[in-house]
Design an enzyme around this catalytic site. Structure first.
Site, short mmCIF file in Angstrom:
data_model
loop_
_atom_site.label_atom_id
_atom_site.label_comp_id
_atom_site.label_asym_id
_atom_site.label_seq_id
_atom_site.Cartn_x
_atom_site.Cartn_y
_atom_site.Cartn_z
CG MET F 1 -2.26 0.56 1.05
SD MET F 1 -3.39 -0.62 0.30
CE MET F 1 -3.15 -2.10 1.28
N PRO F 2 1.93 1.25 -0.82
CG PRO F 2 4.01 0.47 -1.49
CD PRO F 2 2.54 0.19 -1.62
CE1 TYR F 3 0.68 9.83 -3.47
CE2 TYR F 3 2.11 10.62 -1.71
CZ TYR F 3 1.37 10.85 -2.86
OH TYR F 3 1.34 12.12 -3.41
#
Lengths: 73, 73, 73, 73, 73, 73
Positions: F1-3
């Site tokens: 779930m990286p940004y």
């Protein structure tokens, strides 16, 4: 209507673990004054948010800060 | 494809130390719904990230929030 | 004292080139209401900043959005 | 002169509570290399800042990550 | 190793369309000086990034800035 | 779930006015691969957002980038 976000490594300060509340207050005051002086912004709608980042989570030169500093010496 | 970052001071909530998990879930749901309703965005690709900031690290009016509030009274 | 940053791809809206001023106004109103309802925040010190990002500058699945969408069909 | 901010959920890693220092060092090295290779940027002026976000503070699909994952199964 | 991001509404300045290059230079100098003075940071590793945001994309009090100002009069 | 948010100065690229669409695609691919390789993240929930910043709006060493570079020669 400015918003300022300051990110610094968590180091220094009285206990070596980041800026003290007094230092943060001086950062907030100093940065707000710059916005007022240069752009005539209203302090009442100027936000300053300070984030402290662990040394191992900050990279420069392709290395975490502690390794980068060792290498620079 | 929206990304939303919410920054709030760490206060309030059941223990006085910030939003509870239930409040965060309601923030996430509420903000996602707004993006869906207004812009027709897909929830599946809508990220919401909540950051809590220490009161002493948030400035307004040139002062940390606790000092700003004292002064306002 | 919340600060909300909304990033969306520059698409949709009346001209296909991003949200209209009316849609932005609704985003601002909707997100502010969520903060007020869930956390009891004051609208007067709630900032909402909307950034529009070119489609080619937003990646998902390892691809720029336009390529990602082609691939998904 | 690039600045890269990586936000990840605080999970995984050796103790299940987020990336280890070694993993962070590899992230910093890998992302800096990409900037050097693709855009010819200088590592000396490339900052990489890694933020870890609690699972309950990250939303997708209108739900906090833990609820989203339960629902997806 | 500080990183400072300043967001201001795109207004004011010589043409009414945002800060001039000279004003930006003074912002950069002023904010860097604050970091040096308060925390002893090195200017060489202090980044300051200024973002200008369209008035209609900045909300306060649940309204875009232009509407908020009309309402306040 | 990286940004991941990448900020670069608007320079270089085929026209001297910033990265080309192909270079942005390579940045997105490269950074996503790093997240997958190091942390085992899913590309499907990895966002990469590239911001280009005018040279006069980026400061280092207390100076806008163009002045900083002149001084360094």
């Amino acid at each position: 209507m400015p918003y300022v976000n300051i990110k610094v490594t968590r180091e220094g300060g009285p206990g070596g673990n980041g800026p003290s509340p007094e230092e943060k207050a001086r950062l907030i005051k100093g940065v707000t004054d710059v916005l007022v002086d240069v752009l005539g912004k209203s302090p009442a709608t100027t936000f300053v948010v300070i984030d402290e980042v662990e040394m191992e989570s900050w990279g420069i030169g392709g290395l975490p800060v502690p390794d980068f500093r060792k290498q620079s010496h």
